[in-house]
Motif scaffolding. Structure first.
Motif, PDB file in Angstrom:
ATOM      1  N   LEU A   1      22.502  24.424   2.830  1.00  6.24           N
ATOM      2  CA  LEU A   1      22.051  23.701   1.640  1.00  6.24           C
ATOM      3  C   LEU A   1      22.849  24.115   0.406  1.00  6.24           C
ATOM      4  O   LEU A   1      23.201  23.269  -0.420  1.00  6.24           O
ATOM      5  CB  LEU A   1      20.560  23.935   1.398  1.00  6.24           C
ATOM      6  CG  LEU A   1      19.974  23.236   0.164  1.00  6.24           C
ATOM      7  CD1 LEU A   1      20.184  21.726   0.228  1.00  6.24           C
ATOM      8  CD2 LEU A   1      18.483  23.562   0.011  1.00  6.24           C
ATOM      9  N   MET A   2      23.161  25.401   0.276  1.00  5.61           N
ATOM     10  CA  MET A   2      23.956  25.860  -0.855  1.00  5.61           C
ATOM     11  C   MET A   2      25.347  25.237  -0.812  1.00  5.61           C
ATOM     12  O   MET A   2      25.876  24.814  -1.847  1.00  5.61           O
ATOM     13  CB  MET A   2      24.069  27.388  -0.871  1.00  5.61           C
ATOM     14  CG  MET A   2      24.796  27.923  -2.104  1.00  5.61           C
ATOM     15  SD  MET A   2      25.010  29.732  -2.110  1.00  5.61           S
ATOM     16  CE  MET A   2      23.320  30.250  -2.415  1.00  5.61           C
ATOM     17  N   LYS A   3      25.940  25.165   0.365  1.00  6.71           N
ATOM     18  CA  LYS A   3      27.246  24.529   0.502  1.00  6.71           C
ATOM     19  C   LYS A   3      27.178  23.064   0.061  1.00  6.71           C
ATOM     20  O   LYS A   3      28.047  22.581  -0.669  1.00  6.71           O
ATOM     21  CB  LYS A   3      27.728  24.605   1.957  1.00  6.71           C
ATOM     22  CG  LYS A   3      27.996  26.016   2.473  1.00  6.71           C
ATOM     23  CD  LYS A   3      28.402  25.975   3.938  1.00  6.71           C
ATOM     24  CE  LYS A   3      28.645  27.377   4.485  1.00  6.71           C
ATOM     25  NZ  LYS A   3      29.025  27.363   5.910  1.00  6.71           N
TER      26      LYS A   3
ATOM     27  N   ILE B   1      36.609  25.838   0.214  1.00  5.83           N
ATOM     28  CA  ILE B   1      36.242  27.202  -0.186  1.00  5.83           C
ATOM     29  C   ILE B   1      34.959  27.663   0.495  1.00  5.83           C
ATOM     30  O   ILE B   1      34.880  28.792   1.000  1.00  5.83           O
ATOM     31  CB  ILE B   1      36.089  27.289  -1.727  1.00  5.83           C
ATOM     32  CG1 ILE B   1      37.458  27.140  -2.401  1.00  5.83           C
ATOM     33  CG2 ILE B   1      35.448  28.615  -2.140  1.00  5.83           C
ATOM     34  CD1 ILE B   1      37.393  27.017  -3.905  1.00  5.83           C
ATOM     35  N   VAL B   2      33.923  26.797   0.532  1.00  6.18           N
ATOM     36  CA  VAL B   2      32.605  27.256   0.987  1.00  6.18           C
ATOM     37  C   VAL B   2      32.346  27.055   2.474  1.00  6.18           C
ATOM     38  O   VAL B   2      31.555  27.804   3.064  1.00  6.18           O
ATOM     39  CB  VAL B   2      31.480  26.580   0.171  1.00  6.18           C
ATOM     40  CG1 VAL B   2      31.617  26.898  -1.300  1.00  6.18           C
ATOM     41  CG2 VAL B   2      31.425  25.077   0.416  1.00  6.18           C
ATOM     42  N   MET B   3      32.978  26.066   3.103  1.00  7.34           N
ATOM     43  CA  MET B   3      32.629  25.774   4.495  1.00  7.34           C
ATOM     44  C   MET B   3      32.877  26.943   5.456  1.00  7.34           C
ATOM     45  O   MET B   3      32.102  27.142   6.394  1.00  7.34           O
ATOM     46  CB  MET B   3      33.359  24.509   4.973  1.00  7.34           C
ATOM     47  CG  MET B   3      32.794  23.213   4.373  1.00  7.34           C
ATOM     48  SD  MET B   3      30.992  23.104   4.574  1.00  7.34           S
ATOM     49  CE  MET B   3      30.625  21.635   3.622  1.00  7.34           C
ATOM     50  N   PRO B   4      33.944  27.735   5.271  1.00 11.58           N
ATOM     51  CA  PRO B   4      34.134  28.860   6.206  1.00 11.58           C
ATOM     52  C   PRO B   4      33.173  30.023   5.976  1.00 11.58           C
ATOM     53  O   PRO B   4      33.130  30.950   6.784  1.00 11.58           O
ATOM     54  CB  PRO B   4      35.584  29.314   5.924  1.00 11.58           C
ATOM     55  CG  PRO B   4      36.212  28.201   5.151  1.00 11.58           C
ATOM     56  CD  PRO B   4      35.108  27.574   4.379  1.00 11.58           C
TER      57      PRO B   4
ATOM     58  N   PHE C   1      32.081  31.540  -5.959  1.00  6.64           N
ATOM     59  CA  PHE C   1      32.651  30.361  -5.314  1.00  6.64           C
ATOM     60  C   PHE C   1      32.878  29.205  -6.291  1.00  6.64           C
ATOM     61  O   PHE C   1      33.983  28.656  -6.337  1.00  6.64           O
ATOM     62  CB  PHE C   1      31.788  29.935  -4.128  1.00  6.64           C
ATOM     63  CG  PHE C   1      31.770  30.957  -3.016  1.00  6.64           C
ATOM     64  CD1 PHE C   1      32.908  31.184  -2.246  1.00  6.64           C
ATOM     65  CD2 PHE C   1      30.643  31.707  -2.759  1.00  6.64           C
ATOM     66  CE1 PHE C   1      32.915  32.130  -1.233  1.00  6.64           C
ATOM     67  CE2 PHE C   1      30.633  32.665  -1.755  1.00  6.64           C
ATOM     68  CZ  PHE C   1      31.778  32.878  -0.993  1.00  6.64           C
ATOM     69  N   PRO C   2      31.869  28.792  -7.083  1.00  2.00           N
ATOM     70  CA  PRO C   2      32.177  27.762  -8.088  1.00  2.00           C
ATOM     71  C   PRO C   2      33.189  28.230  -9.123  1.00  2.00           C
ATOM     72  O   PRO C   2      33.994  27.429  -9.614  1.00  2.00           O
ATOM     73  CB  PRO C   2      30.815  27.452  -8.727  1.00  2.00           C
ATOM     74  CG  PRO C   2      29.915  28.550  -8.320  1.00  2.00           C
ATOM     75  CD  PRO C   2      30.431  29.078  -7.034  1.00  2.00           C
TER      76      PRO C   2
ATOM     77  N   ALA D   1      38.097  17.695  -6.486  1.00  2.00           N
ATOM     78  CA  ALA D   1      37.064  18.698  -6.739  1.00  2.00           C
ATOM     79  C   ALA D   1      36.167  18.941  -5.523  1.00  2.00           C
ATOM     80  O   ALA D   1      36.001  20.093  -5.104  1.00  2.00           O
ATOM     81  CB  ALA D   1      36.229  18.298  -7.962  1.00  2.00           C
ATOM     82  N   PRO D   2      35.570  17.901  -4.908  1.00  2.00           N
ATOM     83  CA  PRO D   2      34.732  18.179  -3.731  1.00  2.00           C
ATOM     84  C   PRO D   2      35.527  18.680  -2.527  1.00  2.00           C
ATOM     85  O   PRO D   2      35.033  19.506  -1.756  1.00  2.00           O
ATOM     86  CB  PRO D   2      34.079  16.823  -3.435  1.00  2.00           C
ATOM     87  CG  PRO D   2      34.927  15.807  -4.114  1.00  2.00           C
ATOM     88  CD  PRO D   2      35.503  16.485  -5.304  1.00  2.00           C
ATOM     89  N   LEU D   3      36.765  18.192  -2.358  1.00  2.00           N
ATOM     90  CA  LEU D   3      37.589  18.676  -1.250  1.00  2.00           C
ATOM     91  C   LEU D   3      37.891  20.160  -1.406  1.00  2.00           C
ATOM     92  O   LEU D   3      37.774  20.941  -0.445  1.00  2.00           O
ATOM     93  CB  LEU D   3      38.892  17.872  -1.182  1.00  2.00           C
ATOM     94  CG  LEU D   3      39.892  18.304  -0.106  1.00  2.00           C
ATOM     95  CD1 LEU D   3      39.275  18.182   1.284  1.00  2.00           C
ATOM     96  CD2 LEU D   3      41.181  17.487  -0.207  1.00  2.00           C
TER      97      LEU D   3
END
Length: 312
Positions: free
Chosen positions: A258-260, A249-252, A73-74, A242-244
């Motif tokens: 916590l990892m998100k 990517i990670v929210m779905p 993901f990153p 970058a945060p958007l």
């Protein structure tokens, strides 16, 4: 409001230590050699011990097996940011002598000196392994693509040395991370006295990291801050795009909340403190890099509390 105040408190903890470093530097307590020594103590001694002790004490083998695949993901986020940075550099006609440095600062973030203490202050020790997962990707991208892009701006004509930069990729913090992972996966327990030593030595990491940031801000000089086109675009990339992008990517996904949160916070960290050093090494504009380290580090104080509120 409670979440916002909690995030403000976490940032203030960090800011006080940064301020101490800044004031001491302004009073001439430190020269360049002292600043370099602090950086070496953190990256080569404190941080590796911190990583080993934290991973061993906080995580099981099953936890790690589930988490390590999340590296993708990153990695995806940084690749997309790299593409965006190259396109924005062309679209807004960033001058060629800055374009590589601009791109590198746009897509790489300060995941250790700032990211680690901020995440620990906000989320506690449980966040450390998630921070380190992001750190692994960020380190790989910076010491390969990021350094190559900075080198292209240089005027000194040095050849890009892949061998040297790969050695820097496998740095003491990364070795500490890898040793901790191996010990946990093999279920090897260290003697208690050694774990205590690792804890004591690792505890220097956060305060010295923040003092170092204060030194860097003092050295760059607050009077040199400016907000030209290049600067504003990097601020846009670091703290909005970058945060958007990471959140999209990670929210779905089904990864732990916590990892998100940690991945999004890590993506919105300031410019790498290594950028001015690498720029000076290759003859690129190190002053430009130092100014961006300062501006993005100061902006983090405003951005992180807002991000924490949005993530909860």
């Amino acid at each position: 409001m409670t979440i916002f105040m909690s995030s403000i408190s976490g940032i203030l903890i960090i800011l006080v230590m940064v301020l101490i470093g800044y004031v001491l530097a302004e009073r001439q307590w430190f020269n360049d050699e002292a600043a370099s020594l602090i950086a070496r103590l953190v990256t080569q001694i404190g941080l590796p011990c911190y990583m080993i002790q934290t991973i061993i004490s906080k995580f099981s083998a099953d936890d790690l097996r589930k988490m390590l695949p999340q590296l993708r993901f990153p990695a995806l986020s940084m690749f997309l940011l790299l593409v965006l940075a190259l396109a924005i550099g062309q679209l807004f006609r960033i001058k060629k002598s800055h374009r590589g440095l601009f791109t590198s600062m746009f897509f790489n973030s300060n995941t250790v000196f700032v990211g680690l203490p901020i995440n620990q202050a906000l989320f506690g020790d449980t966040s450390i392994t998630y921070v380190l997962i992001y750190y692994m990707c960020n380190t790989l991208f910076f010491w390969t693509i990021g350094v190559y892009l900075i080198q292209r701006d240089g005027r000194a004509g040095q050849d890009f040395d892949w061998k040297t930069n790969l050695k820097k990729l496998f740095s003491p913090p990364l070795y500490g991370f890898m040793i901790g992972i191996v010990l946990v996966l093999l279920k090897i327990k260290l003697p208690q006295f050694l774990m205590t030593d690792l804890t004591y030595i690792g505890n220097i990491t956060i305060p010295l990291s923040m003092i170092f940031i204060g030194l860097s801000i003092s050295k760059a000089g607050l009077g040199k801050l400016q907000f030209g086109k290049d600067n504003l675009l990097i601020l846009l990339g670091r703290f909005m795009l970058a945060p958007l992008l990471m959140a999209l990517i990670v929210m779905p996904t089904t990864m732990p909340l916590l990892m998100k949160q940690v991945f999004v916070i890590q993506s919105a960290m300031p410019v790498m403190t290594n950028a001015p050093v690498i720029a000076r090494l290759y003859g690129a504009d190190s002053d430009y890099a130092a100014i961006m380290v300062t501006e993005t580090t100061l902006a983090t104080v405003l951005v992180v509390p807002l991000l924490v509120v949005l993530l909860n």
